[in-house]
Enzyme design. Structure first.
Site, PDB file in Angstrom:
ATOM      1  N   GLU A 163       0.821  -1.222   0.000  1.00 60.29           N
ATOM      2  CA  GLU A 163       0.000   0.000   0.000  1.00 60.29           C
ATOM      3  C   GLU A 163       0.849   1.263   0.000  1.00 60.29           C
ATOM      4  O   GLU A 163       0.665   2.149   0.846  1.00 60.29           O
ATOM      5  CB  GLU A 163      -0.982  -0.038   1.186  1.00 60.29           C
TER       6      GLU A 163
ATOM      7  N   ASN B 162       2.219  -4.890  -3.313  1.00 62.71           N
ATOM      8  CA  ASN B 162       0.820  -5.274  -3.079  1.00 62.71           C
ATOM      9  C   ASN B 162      -0.001  -4.025  -2.776  1.00 62.71           C
ATOM     10  O   ASN B 162       0.471  -3.125  -2.075  1.00 62.71           O
ATOM     11  CB  ASN B 162       0.806  -6.216  -1.856  1.00 62.71           C
TER      12      ASN B 162
ATOM     13  N   HIS C  86     -10.195  -6.333  -2.369  1.00 62.05           N
ATOM     14  CA  HIS C  86     -11.251  -6.095  -1.373  1.00 62.05           C
ATOM     15  C   HIS C  86     -12.410  -5.396  -2.091  1.00 62.05           C
ATOM     16  O   HIS C  86     -12.420  -4.174  -2.225  1.00 62.05           O
ATOM     17  CB  HIS C  86     -10.726  -5.249  -0.212  1.00 62.05           C
TER      18      HIS C  86
ATOM     19  N   GLU D  39      -5.847 -10.800  -1.669  1.00 62.89           N
ATOM     20  CA  GLU D  39      -6.665 -10.636  -0.454  1.00 62.89           C
ATOM     21  C   GLU D  39      -8.142 -10.569  -0.813  1.00 62.89           C
ATOM     22  O   GLU D  39      -8.890  -9.739  -0.285  1.00 62.89           O
ATOM     23  CB  GLU D  39      -6.255  -9.363   0.297  1.00 62.89           C
TER      24      GLU D  39
ATOM     25  N   ASP E  93     -11.870 -10.521  -1.011  1.00 60.28           N
ATOM     26  CA  ASP E  93     -13.145 -10.698  -0.304  1.00 60.28           C
ATOM     27  C   ASP E  93     -14.147  -9.745  -0.927  1.00 60.28           C
ATOM     28  O   ASP E  93     -13.786  -8.716  -1.483  1.00 60.28           O
ATOM     29  CB  ASP E  93     -13.052 -10.547   1.225  1.00 60.28           C
TER      30      ASP E  93
HETATM   31  O1  G3I Z   1      -5.221  -9.158  18.639  1.00 61.28           O
HETATM   32  C1  G3I Z   1      -5.888  -8.002  19.161  1.00 61.28           C
HETATM   33  C2  G3I Z   1      -6.720  -8.361  20.355  1.00 61.28           C
HETATM   34  O2  G3I Z   1      -5.892  -8.813  21.396  1.00 61.28           O
HETATM   35  C3  G3I Z   1      -7.517  -7.122  20.774  1.00 61.28           C
HETATM   36  O3  G3I Z   1      -8.387  -7.469  21.818  1.00 61.28           O
HETATM   37  C4  G3I Z   1      -8.332  -6.601  19.623  1.00 61.28           C
HETATM   38  C5  G3I Z   1      -9.090  -5.311  19.963  1.00 61.28           C
HETATM   39  O4  G3I Z   1      -9.213  -4.458  18.869  1.00 61.28           O
HETATM   40  O5  G3I Z   1      -7.482  -6.322  18.538  1.00 61.28           O
HETATM   41  C6  G3I Z   1      -6.780  -7.453  18.086  1.00 61.28           C
HETATM   42  O6  G3I Z   1      -5.976  -7.072  17.003  1.00 61.28           O
HETATM   43  C7  G3I Z   1      -6.652  -6.791  15.805  1.00 61.28           C
HETATM   44  C8  G3I Z   1      -6.056  -7.684  14.736  1.00 61.28           C
HETATM   45  O7  G3I Z   1      -6.610  -7.370  13.479  1.00 61.28           O
HETATM   46  C9  G3I Z   1      -6.316  -9.169  15.002  1.00 61.28           C
HETATM   47  O8  G3I Z   1      -7.678  -9.427  15.001  1.00 61.28           O
HETATM   48  C10 G3I Z   1      -6.435  -5.335  15.459  1.00 61.28           C
HETATM   49  O9  G3I Z   1      -7.127  -4.517  16.379  1.00 61.28           O
HETATM   50  C11 G3I Z   1      -6.955  -5.060  14.070  1.00 61.28           C
HETATM   51  O10 G3I Z   1      -6.599  -3.740  13.687  1.00 61.28           O
HETATM   52  C12 G3I Z   1      -6.338  -6.038  13.091  1.00 61.28           C
HETATM   53  O11 G3I Z   1      -6.919  -5.817  11.837  1.00 61.28           O
HETATM   54  C13 G3I Z   1      -6.209  -6.345  10.735  1.00 61.28           C
HETATM   55  C14 G3I Z   1      -5.927  -5.229   9.758  1.00 61.28           C
HETATM   56  O12 G3I Z   1      -5.286  -5.773   8.599  1.00 61.28           O
HETATM   57  C15 G3I Z   1      -5.021  -4.164  10.374  1.00 61.28           C
HETATM   58  O13 G3I Z   1      -4.734  -3.178   9.457  1.00 61.28           O
HETATM   59  C16 G3I Z   1      -7.074  -7.397  10.084  1.00 61.28           C
HETATM   60  O14 G3I Z   1      -7.211  -8.526  10.966  1.00 61.28           O
HETATM   61  C17 G3I Z   1      -6.445  -7.841   8.774  1.00 61.28           C
HETATM   62  O15 G3I Z   1      -7.365  -8.642   8.069  1.00 61.28           O
HETATM   63  C18 G3I Z   1      -6.126  -6.627   7.913  1.00 61.28           C
HETATM   64  O16 G3I Z   1      -5.506  -7.067   6.732  1.00 61.28           O
HETATM   65  C19 G3I Z   1      -5.172  -6.074   5.801  1.00 61.28           C
HETATM   66  C20 G3I Z   1      -3.928  -6.558   5.077  1.00 61.28           C
HETATM   67  O17 G3I Z   1      -2.912  -6.822   6.008  1.00 61.28           O
HETATM   68  C21 G3I Z   1      -3.458  -5.533   4.064  1.00 61.28           C
HETATM   69  N1  G3I Z   1      -4.517  -5.173   3.154  1.00 61.28           N
HETATM   70  C22 G3I Z   1      -5.772  -4.791   3.763  1.00 61.28           C
HETATM   71  C23 G3I Z   1      -6.250  -5.847   4.734  1.00 61.28           C
HETATM   72  C24 G3I Z   1      -7.595  -5.465   5.308  1.00 61.28           C
HETATM   73  O18 G3I Z   1      -7.514  -4.305   6.094  1.00 61.28           O
END
Ligand code: G3I
Length: 556
Positions: free
Chosen positions: A163, A204, A240, A269, A271
């Site tokens: 990004e 990516n 996405h 990715e 969805d």
């Molecule tokens: O693990 C913690 C947990 O302990 C806590 O209680 C909770 C509360 O918010 O957060 C948890 O972490 C989260 C993590 O995902 C695991 O679930 C983060 O807040 C959350 O921000 C994080 O989001 C991820 C996101 O990237 C962050 O930017 C998504 O799972 C993940 O699917 C997403 O993936 C990105 C790719 O890497 C890049 N392209 C876009 C894609 C979608 O946003």
């Protein structure tokens, strides 16, 4: 930092063994009918991947089973990101990353590493460094993370930068760009190449699937970098998408223009979300988006494959980020395949364009083993004369103008799960062939799920009257109409302990499927006014000395 401590030979041996087992044991191995996504993808020379989250990977067997059976490439959804692998400077943690790599190796899957340099999920300590220290930290992070898996044959590629553009196609003014200028991108690729000369290195981004200003900026950057000898091997289109915004224009042409630069391309990715609630019409639109994405990749030789960002709606980033939207993946939250799964499956299995003859209609399904949330259906198989062969069946609930899909199967039987208790279902089955032709619907069968103990139209109580060494009598089993209206027919389900068999029954008809027994009313005790009761009984045999008795009585 030691490299990931599994030997190349052990992993290769496991992968080879899995491949052999898959060829002979996985459902549908005689090519065609019941093959999983990964088998069809492999037959087309592509990968079909999923992003995996470490929580459900550790805790949910249904998640592991589908991830292993259906996909041949894995991306860690979060476990390889900077905040997971180097939360404080020089302190590297690979617990989650290793769990994902070990899972992939055990299941004959490749791993795509995601992601080395990104503005998000990067700890504050990196963001506050000055230019010299930040560049050194970036190089060191890449050396350690890529280096750990450099000798691991499961890990084959990396998102080196993620990004780097803003939404209009300018460089994103992230802390990386603001501190180091655009040169951080070339630097990151060179550091990754030095850490693993064999890994495929990708750039990516999102909103670059079709031809637009942002994808054109990416195209120009990749061309320039390669002209400068920077090792960019691959371009990832995240994918996405959302059905309310339409399918992007010229996806295949966009992939092809990057391919013509000499890079591999891939969807990284995928969805496809929708505004909730989900319905059959949105599901159908979503399925066409999945199908069209797969077909675009199939049409471009340099497209290596498609990774779906998760696979079950139970675990998806979408609802947390887009309020009121969701259902973006190919399995629902109960691990049931959706029309999107069928679309991906059939696109990967396709390639027999000349078959326009649909299969015959399946026989009328027969319902058995009905519980509060599950029911087993079996039917006489369809036949297919068109040449592409039967690809499988879908089960639908008759519900008016749109009939939602409740399940799918490769063969003429399926156990539906996630049903609502105390609910009448009228369902039918359709077959489809390898070219995507659909059969006419079968006749419908109706069944009513049991109450599950939750305040439905009837209640059940069972008493073990007598027992002896290798048998017992349960009597009375009392069914009470707890609803406000009369019942005309009732069903009780319960679970027999392993090794037990029903040897006789009275005042009800009992059928057994596996360990589930279904008791249906006799003609004389079908009608129950509100508050009225009916009773029946049965006798069962069991292994000598086994003292277990049936459990899980439910009524519907
Ligand atoms: O693990 C913690 C947990 O302990 C806590 O209680 C909770 C509360 O918010 O957060 C948890 O972490 C989260 C993590 O995902 C695991 O679930 C983060 O807040 C959350 O921000 C994080 O989001 C991820 C996101 O990237 C962050 O930017 C998504 O799972 C993940 O699917 C997403 O993936 C990105 C790719 O890497 C890049 N392209 C876009 C894609 C979608 O946003």
């Amino acid at each position: 930092m030691p490299s990931h401590d599994r030997s190349r030979i052990r992993t290769l041996a496991l992968a080879a063994l899995f491949g052999l087992l898959a060829a002979f044991l996985l459902p549908g191995t005689p090519a065609g009918a019941s093959a999983a996504l990964r088998q069809h993808a492999a037959a087309r020379g592509k990968f079909i991947g999923a992003a995996l989250a470490t929580g459900p990977l550790a805790n949910e067997s249904a998640y592991r089973d589908i991830a292993a059976a259906e996909f041949n490439q894995i991306t860690a959804e979060n476990a390889m990101k900077w905040d997971a692998t180097e939360p404080s400077q020089g302190r590297f943690t690979f617990t989650g990353a290793d769990a994902v790599v070990d899972f992939a190796a055990a299941n004959g899957q490749q791993v795509h590493g995601h992601t080395l340099v990104w503005h998000s999920q990067t700890p504050g300590w990196v963001q506050s460094l000055g230019a010299t220290a930040m560049r050194a930290a970036m190089r060191e992070h890449i050396a350690q993370v890529v280096g750990r898996y450099a000798d691991d044959p499961a890990v084959v590629s990396w998102d080196v930068v993620n990004e780097v553009f803003d939404d209009s196609g300018g460089m994103r003014t992230s802390f990386w760009y603001n501190t180091l200028g655009e040169s951080y991108i070339a630097d990151a690729f060179r550091a990754a190449r030095a850490a693993d000369p064999d890994a495929r290195l990708c750039i990516n981004d999102y909103n670059v699937e079709g031809i637009n200003a942002k994808s054109t900026a990416m195209y120009n950057l990749v061309r320039t970098l390669r002209q400068q000898g920077v090792p960019v091997d691959c371009v990832g289109f995240q994918g996405h998408l959302a059905i309310q915004y339409g399918f992007p224009g010229q996806v295949q042409q966009n992939m092809q223009r990057f391919a013509d630069l000499g890079v591999q391309v891939r969807v990284t990715e995928l969805d496809i979300r929708m505004v909730m609630p989900r319905d059959a019409s949105k599901d159908a639109t979503q399925a066409t988006y999945y199908r069209d994405t797969v077909n675009a990749c199939l049409a471009v030789t340099a497209c290596a494959g498609i990774t779906i960002w998760g696979f079950t709606d139970k675990h998806s980033w979408v609802p947390d980020t887009f309020s009121g939207q969701g259902a973006a993946l190919i399995y629902d939250e109960n691990y049931r395949p959706k029309p999107a799964y069928t679309a991906v499956h059939d696109a990967l299995a396709g390639g027999t364009g000349s078959d326009t003859t649909p299969p015959t209609a399946p026989g009328t399904p027969v319902a058995s083993g009905v519980t509060a949330t599950t029911a087993t259906l079996t039917w006489t198989p369809s036949t297919d004369a068109g040449g592409s062969g039967l690809a499988g069946y879908t089960v639908h609930r008759e519900q008016g103008s749109t009939d939602p899909q409740l399940g799918q199967s490769a063969g003429p039987s399926v156990t539906l799960t996630g049903l609502s208790p105390a609910t009448r279902y009228e369902v039918y089955v359709r077959a489809r062939d390898g070219a995507g032709n659909q059969s006419p619907a079968s006749a419908t069968v109706a069944f009513t799920t049991a109450t599950g103990g939750g305040g439905g139209p009837c209640a059940v109580a069972a008493t073990v009257q007598t027992q002896w060494g290798n048998g017992y009598v349960v009597q009375p089993v009392t069914v009470t109409n707890t609803g406000a209206s009369a019942l005309n027919g009732w069903t009780v389900t319960f679970t027999l302990p392993a090794g037990h068999t029903v040897t006789g029954s009275w005042n009800a008809t009992l059928t057994t499927s596996g360990q589930t027994v279904t008791a249906r009313n006799a003609a004389h005790n079908a009608a129950l006014a509100p508050g009225a009761t009916a009773t029946f009984g049965f006798q069962a045999g069991r292994p000598d000395g086994n003292t277990a008795t049936p459990s899980g009585y439910a009524c519907g």
